[in-house]
Design an enzyme around this catalytic site. Structure first.
Site, PDB file in Angstrom:
ATOM      1  N   ASP A  34     -26.690 -17.928   3.352  1.00 13.68           N
ATOM      2  CA  ASP A  34     -25.399 -18.453   3.047  1.00 13.68           C
ATOM      3  C   ASP A  34     -25.296 -19.737   3.395  1.00 13.68           C
ATOM      4  OD1 ASP A  34     -22.313 -17.466   2.302  1.00 13.68           O
ATOM      5  OD2 ASP A  34     -22.380 -18.763   4.163  1.00 13.68           O
ATOM      6  N   TYR A  37     -20.814 -27.629   4.511  1.00 14.63           N
ATOM      7  CA  TYR A  37     -21.568 -27.607   5.684  1.00 14.63           C
ATOM      8  C   TYR A  37     -22.346 -28.816   5.824  1.00 14.63           C
ATOM      9  CZ  TYR A  37     -20.281 -22.914   5.741  1.00 14.63           C
ATOM     10  OH  TYR A  37     -19.530 -21.379   5.943  1.00 14.63           O
ATOM     11  N   LYS A  88     -21.018 -22.276  -1.799  1.00 18.64           N
ATOM     12  CA  LYS A  88     -19.641 -22.344  -1.779  1.00 18.64           C
ATOM     13  C   LYS A  88     -18.989 -23.567  -2.584  1.00 18.64           C
ATOM     14  CE  LYS A  88     -19.290 -19.558   2.220  1.00 18.64           C
ATOM     15  NZ  LYS A  88     -20.412 -20.012   3.107  1.00 18.64           N
ATOM     16  N   HIS A 106     -14.525 -21.397  -1.627  1.00 19.93           N
ATOM     17  CA  HIS A 106     -14.790 -21.394  -0.270  1.00 19.93           C
ATOM     18  C   HIS A 106     -13.308 -20.941   0.224  1.00 19.93           C
ATOM     19  CE1 HIS A 106     -17.086 -23.688   3.316  1.00 19.93           C
ATOM     20  NE2 HIS A 106     -16.127 -22.391   3.890  1.00 19.93           N
TER      21      HIS A 106
END
Length: 312
Positions: A52, A57, A86, A119
């Site tokens: 994931d 990030y 996402k 997200h």
């Protein structure tokens, strides 16, 4: 008599998309970039088959390198691995959704995604800034875009074949109900904070009723206080069944029919977190009835700003 179920190979069928999502997933929210590739490769070697990620990030490039090296080494094939990433809040405008996906695919070095999630349901001001802020230090929201408009653009990605399934993260039950009522392609997965201190029973029931896979992030509390793995109910069960408190908390998630994500850079913890099997019904009942702590560790559902993600 309790019959133990091993969750290591178990997958949950999706309402649409890539067939089924592994119950056990490995997340790539790892602040130290030097530790991302080794952790991903260790997770794949341990047996994790769901990775994931997220644009937010800023580790998609490293995830892509780890996947490429693992494919080349023969550890796994592309078909073995379920890959999620996402769409971040600054790309909610429909015309920005496909370019955002393409950028993520380039960083991941992939031709398609198994799952693409919105997200959060919050649209930020469109642009390159991930956290557009006003003078008061709060996010600048894009009030001209609705979640449904963003979802329509996500549906188009499924039609075009670059994304096999779509879903939502960090969403409340009320917002999910609104979207499900009008969606042409229903969400395949909903990913939310969930653990014994935040069981989300109502949301889980709604997902079950509508064929949506419920996936828990932070099932161990992401190391925040109060620590789930220190809870006396959890530790007592762990001692009784001969497992670690972390394994008990993860088994609770999987035993109630949900998928989950864990993250670690410690090889021993990565392998421990993959060695999960079902709990006796009496243990499940104890967790439901005897744990009275109620806490949400991440306020993202109220602001669209994930509390676990370091600001850069």
């Amino acid at each position: 008599m309790h019959t133990t179920e091993d969750f290591r190979q178990k997958r949950i069928p999706l309402a649409h998309g890539s067939g089924a999502i592994p119950v056990m997933g490995f997340g790539s929210l790892i602040p130290d970039r030097a530790k991302v590739k080794p952790a991903i490769k260790e997770a794949l070697e341990a047996g994790f088959r769901h990775i994931d990620g997220a644009e937010l990030y800023r580790t998609e490039d490293l995830v892509g390198e780890a996947l490429k090296e693992s494919f080349e080494a023969g550890t796994v094939t592309r078909d073995d691995v379920f890959i999620t990433t996402k769409l971040w809040n600054n790309n909610h405008r429909p015309e920005r959704v496909k370019p955002a996906l393409e950028a993520s695919l380039d960083r991941l070095q992939l031709d398609y995604l198994d799952l693409y999630l919105i997200h959060t349901p919050y649209a930020f001001q469109a642009g390159d800034e991930q956290y557009p802020m006003n003078d008061q230090g709060t996010p600048i929201y894009d009030t001209e875009i609705t979640l449904v408009e963003t979802w329509r653009a996500m549906e188009q990605l499924v039609d075009e074949g670059r994304v096999k399934a779509i879903g939502l993260s960090d969403i409340t039950l009320d917002k999910l109900k609104e979207l499900v009522a009008v969606a042409r392609i229903k969400p395949a997965v909903v990913q939310v904070e969930c653990h014994p201190y935040l069981p989300e029973w109502e949301l889980l029931e709604f997902c079950e009723q509508h064929g949506i896979v419920f996936q828990a992030f932070a099932p161990l509390g992401h190391g925040m206080d109060p620590k789930i793995t220190d809870d006396p109910v959890i530790t007592r069960i762990a001692e009784h069944v001969g497992r670690t408190p972390a394994q008990v908390a993860l088994a609770w998630a999987a035993s109630r029919g949900t998928a989950f994500l864990t993250t670690s850079t410690n090889p021993a913890h990565i392998r421990e977190n993959f060695d999960v099997s079902s709990l006796p019904q009496v243990a499940m009942q104890d967790i439901r009835e005897r744990i009275t702590t109620e806490v949400r560790l991440n306020a993202v559902v109220d602001t669209g700003v994930p509390g676990f993600v370091p600001r850069r």
